[in-house]
Design an enzyme around this catalytic site. Structure first.
Site, PDB file in Angstrom:
ATOM      1  N   TYR A  47      50.857  26.938  55.208  1.00 22.64           N
ATOM      2  CA  TYR A  47      50.101  25.692  55.036  1.00 22.64           C
ATOM      3  C   TYR A  47      48.619  26.012  54.979  1.00 22.64           C
ATOM      4  CZ  TYR A  47      52.186  21.099  54.819  1.00 22.64           C
ATOM      5  OH  TYR A  47      52.762  19.960  54.358  1.00 22.64           O
ATOM      6  N   GLU A  49      45.990  23.324  54.070  1.00 19.48           N
ATOM      7  CA  GLU A  49      45.236  22.110  53.701  1.00 19.48           C
ATOM      8  C   GLU A  49      43.749  22.364  53.856  1.00 19.48           C
ATOM      9  OE1 GLU A  49      46.736  18.938  56.094  1.00 19.48           O
ATOM     10  OE2 GLU A  49      48.352  18.477  54.709  1.00 19.48           O
ATOM     11  N   ASP A 192      41.484  16.822  28.451  1.00 19.46           N
ATOM     12  CA  ASP A 192      42.725  17.349  29.022  1.00 19.46           C
ATOM     13  C   ASP A 192      43.205  18.443  28.081  1.00 19.46           C
ATOM     14  OD1 ASP A 192      45.321  17.860  29.745  1.00 19.46           O
ATOM     15  OD2 ASP A 192      45.881  15.763  30.034  1.00 19.46           O
ATOM     16  N   THR A 218      46.950  22.190  32.398  1.00 16.93           N
ATOM     17  CA  THR A 218      48.095  22.807  33.059  1.00 16.93           C
ATOM     18  C   THR A 218      47.870  24.305  32.938  1.00 16.93           C
ATOM     19  OG1 THR A 218      49.374  22.956  31.031  1.00 16.93           O
ATOM     20  CG2 THR A 218      49.696  20.971  32.358  1.00 16.93           C
ATOM     21  N   LYS A 221      51.415  26.188  29.860  1.00 14.51           N
ATOM     22  CA  LYS A 221      51.722  26.015  28.429  1.00 14.51           C
ATOM     23  C   LYS A 221      51.217  27.243  27.669  1.00 14.51           C
ATOM     24  CE  LYS A 221      52.199  21.116  29.193  1.00 14.51           C
ATOM     25  NZ  LYS A 221      51.730  19.741  28.991  1.00 14.51           N
ATOM     26  N   ARG A 227      53.818  27.078  36.650  1.00 15.32           N
ATOM     27  CA  ARG A 227      53.792  25.631  36.492  1.00 15.32           C
ATOM     28  C   ARG A 227      52.740  25.067  37.451  1.00 15.32           C
ATOM     29  NH1 ARG A 227      56.881  22.510  33.864  1.00 15.32           N
ATOM     30  NH2 ARG A 227      57.691  24.374  32.918  1.00 15.32           N
TER      31      ARG A 227
HETATM   32  C1  LIG Z   1      51.760  18.618  29.674  1.00 22.13           C
HETATM   33  C2  LIG Z   1      50.622  17.714  29.751  1.00 22.13           C
HETATM   34  C3  LIG Z   1      50.239  17.122  30.963  1.00 22.13           C
HETATM   35  C4  LIG Z   1      51.060  17.126  32.216  1.00 22.13           C
HETATM   36  O1  LIG Z   1      51.418  18.263  32.772  1.00 22.13           O
HETATM   37  P1  LIG Z   1      52.532  18.360  33.930  1.00 22.13           P
HETATM   38  O2  LIG Z   1      52.228  19.671  34.535  1.00 22.13           O
HETATM   39  O3  LIG Z   1      53.844  18.246  33.273  1.00 22.13           O
HETATM   40  O4  LIG Z   1      52.286  17.230  34.892  1.00 22.13           O
HETATM   41  C5  LIG Z   1      49.070  16.359  30.974  1.00 22.13           C
HETATM   42  N1  LIG Z   1      48.365  16.167  29.863  1.00 22.13           N
HETATM   43  C6  LIG Z   1      48.721  16.692  28.672  1.00 22.13           C
HETATM   44  C7  LIG Z   1      47.862  16.427  27.466  1.00 22.13           C
HETATM   45  C8  LIG Z   1      49.864  17.466  28.569  1.00 22.13           C
HETATM   46  O5  LIG Z   1      50.249  17.948  27.387  1.00 22.13           O
END
Ligand SMILES: *Cc1c(COP(=O)(O)O)cnc(C)c1O
Length: 407
Positions: A47, A49, A192, A218, A221, A227
């Protein structure tokens, strides 16, 4: 130690499935052995935090060092002044940003879901659409980003936040234009970069940190890490950084996942290598040569072309739904996901398109020659969806490619 047979049997079956499948899901990838090892490590027991040297738990001596290294590497990789590596996912990163800078009822301007936006960008089914008032922009007739519409919606509704960065847009965004619009109304600009973080890290896509107030991502990807989520900024505003930190913990999360943060640190180091740049270049090359084959076979590409790792195929002229295409391809061991196309008349379970991404196959070592071959097989499958013999035959060919390129 006795293994939990039921679960480990399923893990092994999933491993075989991944090995025997050509994965064209644009949001997936394969992590390195280093990352897998750290993810399964004893760091999961701890932990922590709080933040570096300001923890609510004892025993964080080594944890602190790990989080510090992760942040330092991410700053270098993306040229950022501020990084928070604690978001559990991309969705958590976005929620924490909203919670840091918005009040309930404030207005967000973002891309419509059916045009490439993400559910966390203000969709009614997501908490972001319940707490905040969302207004959506769209792709224009040419399936490009409609900056004119964004500007006029921004002036009309004065959103506190404009969001750019998408889940299925295949071309390069003009971050500067977005910032110009946000400057007119004095709103925040959030980019994002979840999908394109790897391309940005390799400098093959413009870095949004130059223009956005805040960037979320993220790490799993194109970036090919564990993840998880990430928040970055370069606007040299300590009070904003503090707000975001507080919004992650204690605002929206509890203890950070330290095993994942260790993996993020490893991922950023991998992304700083020459090998990674070569990998990202190949991802784009593979996507581009697949698009050529689809064009030749009269499959319509949304926005006409790709400059990234992904593209959408509009299946309307082929008279099949995204759902059917996904199902048929899956029968031949090719995984893609069905996806909305702009102004889709079909619902989210059917859709009129499929999304194809090349990050995973490229990670396996597949180059142009086999990308072209796979695209040709997909064309043949989608032109012969009733023909069981063809499906069976293509499945054999796919399995052969999979063997040649082990994960
Ligand atoms: C994949 C994605 C997310 C979310 O990601 P998670 O890890 O699945 O919560 C947010 N914004 C965009 C543009 C994405 O493609």
């Amino acid at each position: 130690m006795k293994l939990d047979k039921k679960i480990f049997k399923l893990i092994n079956l999933e491993k075989k499935r991944q090995q025997n499948t050509i994965n064209l899901i644009a949001s997936e990838n394969y992590v390195s052995k280093n990352i897998l090892k750290a993810q399964g490590s004893i760091l999961t027991n701890k932990y922590a935090e709080g933040y570096y040297k300001k923890r609510y738990y004892a025993g964080c001596k080594y944890i602190d060092k790990i989080e510090y290294i992760a942040i330092k590497r991410a700053k270098k990789l993306f040229n950022a002044d501020y990084v928070n590596v604690q978001p559990h996912s991309g969705s958590q990163a976005n929620l924490a940003v909203y919670n840091a800078i918005l009040k309930p009822g404030d207005t967000i301007l973002s891309m419509k879901l059916t045009h490439g936006g993400h559910i966390t960008h203000g969709s009614k089914v997501n908490i972001s659409g319940k707490i905040y008032n969302s207004i959506f922009y769209e792709l224009n007739k040419k399936e490009n980003i409609n900056y004119k519409q964004i500007k006029s919606l921004a002036i009309k509704y004065k959103p506190k936040l404009i969001i750019a960065g998408y889940s299925s847009f295949s071309k390069i965004c003009n971050w500067k234009k977005f910032r110009k619009i946000s400057n007119i109304i004095n709103s925040y600009l959030l980019v994002d970069m979840s999908h394109i973080a790897g391309l940005i890290a390799a400098k093959l896509y413009p870095n949004p940190l130059k223009y956005a107030h805040i960037v979320t991502s993220t790490t799993h990807k194109t970036l090919a890490g564990p993840r998880g989520g990430l928040i970055l900024s370069n606007i040299k505003n300590k009070s904003l950084y503090n707000k975001i930190n507080k919004s992650i913990f204690p605002g929206t999360q509890g203890g950070p996942l330290m095993h994942i943060i260790a993996c993020k640190a490893i991922c950023f180091k991998e992304a700083l290598s020459k090998k990674f740049i070569k990998y990202q270049k190949q991802i784009i090359k593979n996507a581009k040569c697949m698009v050529k084959i689809f064009n030749k076979n009269k499959f319509k590409i949304v926005s006409k072309k790709t400059q990234t790792h992904l593209f959408l195929i509009n299946l309307k002229n082929k008279n099949i739904s995204g759902y059917t295409a996904e199902k048929i391809l899956n029968k031949a061991n090719i995984t893609v996901n069905k996806n909305y196309i702009p102004d889709d008349k079909k619902n989210s379970l059917k859709t009129s398109g499929i999304r194809i991404g090349t990050s995973a196959i490229t990670k396996r070592g597949i180059k142009e020659k086999n990308s072209i071959y796979i695209a040709k097989l997909i064309c043949k499958l989608l032109n012969n969806i009733e023909n069981k013999k063809i499906i069976k035959n293509i499945k054999k060919k796919i399995k052969y490619i999979c063997k040649k390129f082990p994960i």
